[in-house]
Design an enzyme around this catalytic site. Sequence first.
Site, PDB file in Angstrom:
ATOM      1  N   HIS A  69       0.799  -1.148   0.030  1.00  0.00           N
ATOM      2  CA  HIS A  69      -0.087  -0.031  -0.110  1.00  0.00           C
ATOM      3  C   HIS A  69       1.003   1.100  -0.033  1.00  0.00           C
ATOM      4  CE1 HIS A  69      -2.634   3.128   1.922  1.00  0.00           C
ATOM      5  NE2 HIS A  69      -3.415   2.600   0.810  1.00  0.00           N
ATOM      6  N   HIS A  70       1.865   1.307   0.755  1.00  0.00           N
ATOM      7  CA  HIS A  70       3.058   2.429   0.586  1.00  0.00           C
ATOM      8  C   HIS A  70       4.121   1.581   0.915  1.00  0.00           C
ATOM      9  CE1 HIS A  70       2.768   3.137   4.935  1.00  0.00           C
ATOM     10  NE2 HIS A  70       4.079   3.401   4.824  1.00  0.00           N
ATOM     11  N   GLN A 143      10.146   0.668   4.797  1.00  0.00           N
ATOM     12  CA  GLN A 143       8.957   0.333   5.737  1.00  0.00           C
ATOM     13  C   GLN A 143       7.776   0.100   4.655  1.00  0.00           C
ATOM     14  OE1 GLN A 143       6.198   3.262   7.371  1.00  0.00           O
ATOM     15  NE2 GLN A 143       6.284   1.977   9.160  1.00  0.00           N
ATOM     16  N   HIS A 145       3.905  -1.073   3.981  1.00  0.00           N
ATOM     17  CA  HIS A 145       2.445  -1.467   4.679  1.00  0.00           C
ATOM     18  C   HIS A 145       1.961  -2.456   3.674  1.00  0.00           C
ATOM     19  CE1 HIS A 145      -1.753   0.523   5.527  1.00  0.00           C
ATOM     20  NE2 HIS A 145      -1.544  -0.548   5.807  1.00  0.00           N
ATOM     21  N   HIS A 217       1.223  14.863   6.382  1.00  0.00           N
ATOM     22  CA  HIS A 217       0.867  13.664   7.337  1.00  0.00           C
ATOM     23  C   HIS A 217      -0.242  13.999   8.442  1.00  0.00           C
ATOM     24  CE1 HIS A 217       0.800   9.858   9.022  1.00  0.00           C
ATOM     25  NE2 HIS A 217       1.148  10.318  10.249  1.00  0.00           N
ATOM     26  N   HIS A 219      -3.754  11.954  10.527  1.00  0.00           N
ATOM     27  CA  HIS A 219      -4.416  10.552  10.481  1.00  0.00           C
ATOM     28  C   HIS A 219      -6.006  10.898   9.994  1.00  0.00           C
ATOM     29  CE1 HIS A 219      -1.412   9.373  14.012  1.00  0.00           C
ATOM     30  NE2 HIS A 219      -1.113   9.135  12.462  1.00  0.00           N
ATOM     31  N   MET A 289      -2.052  13.645  14.163  1.00  0.00           N
ATOM     32  CA  MET A 289      -0.916  14.285  13.686  1.00  0.00           C
ATOM     33  C   MET A 289      -1.241  15.709  12.748  1.00  0.00           C
ATOM     34  SD  MET A 289       2.126  11.396  13.565  1.00  0.00           S
ATOM     35  CE  MET A 289       2.448  10.809  14.982  1.00  0.00           C
TER      36      MET A 289
END
Length: 433
Positions: A69-70, A143, A145, A217, A219, A289
């Site tokens: 997904h990312h 990282q 996802h 960024h 949420h 955030m």
Amino acid sequence: MLVYFMAMVLMGVSVFGAPKERTTFSFQFLMPDVQPKKPDTYLCHGIDAGEEDVFITAFSPRANKDVAHHILLYGCEEPGSTSSVWNCGEMAKSDSKYDSANVCARGSQILYAWAMDAPNLHLPKDVAFKVGGNTGVKTLVLQVHYKNVSSFVEPENATDASGLILTTTEQPQKRRAGVYLMVTGGEIPGKSIEYLEAACAFPDAELEIHPFAYRTHAHKLGRVISGYRVRDQHWEEIGRQDPRKPQMFYNVTSPNLTVRQGDILASRCTMENNYDHNVRIGPTQNDEMCNLYIMYYVDGDRLLEPNTCYTQGAPRWYWEDFPDQQAINLAGVPATVSVVPGDKMVMEKTISEKSDDGFPGLGSHDLGQNDKTGYDAAVDDLLDEAVSNMEPDEVEQLVAEALSPQRGHPGTTGGRQTRLGWLTSHMYGHNRY
Ligand SMILES: *[C@@H]1O[C@H](CO)[C@@H](O)[C@H](O)[C@H]1NC(C)=O
Ligand SMILES: *[C@@H]1O[C@H](CO)[C@@H](O)[C@H](O)[C@H]1NC(C)=O
Ligand SMILES: *[C@@H]1O[C@H](CO)[C@@H](O)[C@H](O)[C@H]1NC(C)=O
Ligand SMILES: *[C@@H]1O[C@H](CO)[C@@H](O)[C@H](O)[C@H]1NC(C)=O
């Protein structure tokens, strides 16, 4: 670290080191055939950046769009785990075969982001991220996802090797890339639209930075995040994005805009809270955030320090609290600052002034030690987690920085300029969407 380094070698993971006869080479930084078993798993994979300076001049995703997904690339001073692969999501699953840890344990910065259906980031000509050596980026961490894991469980039992191809060279480049982070604390009251704002005077007398990309960024409550340069009382947009779009690096609004001494950098997150309860800034998906990452380059090797503009955010700090009101010239704020791109409607904040309503400990009476606002509580929570890894003097300094009153603090004008300290590195550690 040594143990980690040796472990990497023993596991056969390549460590940076260009063959001497070539000036650039491609480095495949891919997940080592991982097998996430639960939807929404975040896996991290680290690699030592080596003893020599390495310059990354391009990123190219190698992702299986059906499962990744990312992808984010972080530079860490110290990775969250010494394992080759670890679980770095906030909802770390206890039954996972991977350990759980933050992305970075210390000194974190974001270098690249990819998400499906979003444009790829290209570094401008002669621009490179410098990692390895004495740069403070000792480990690169990938990282990924994994949103849909259906192919990794029975009957397929497939594995994944999504990742990035990094174009690197040991040849120093003329321009160095860095990231400046604008970030707030604060709280969004239930059933309201609130503005979380930051502003900092440009902190360096000699440097001129060239912002070329930015990333927002938040949420669930973020609707639009906007960033500006204020020069000679004139506001110029650096970027404005809906954080519900893929949280990638996007091209800046004006490619030739620079920032230098005398300028102010300002940001606003327009948040909409449809819940009945207040939501405060914090690390989990139930918290919020407000981050704006400004990717820039400088001519030469010296990056901007400090690299973070931090304010306490609503309801304690707004642009109207910036000390030099003449310079920031709030009359000049663009009308689109709280307009979601592609939309026309201005999202007006529903609480027009600092008030007692809904904010225990704020308002007409003095703030006392026992008046814990949501912000303080969030800071406490983060601190509890963060301090366990720190030296006592480090803790003391960072607590003083994070909790000292906003106004009148020496060395700042308005928003606090912190080094990439505990707060942000801790947030980065949990940084995901
Ligand atoms: C996950 O991917 C598979 C194909 O790999 C697809 O059949 C399935 O519908 C997807 N699940 C979700 C929740 O998107
Ligand atoms: C998939 O993994 C499960 C559990 O590890 C195992 O029982 C099964 O035989 C595997 N299936 C295949 C096709 O390899
Ligand atoms: C971003 O800017 C670069 C350089 O100006 C350009 O080549 C690229 O196409 C732009 N990307 C998008 C998505 O507009
Ligand atoms: C930015 O600067 C370059 C080189 O000086 C020039 O070619 C270009 O037209 C400028 N772009 C804008 C939007 O001003």
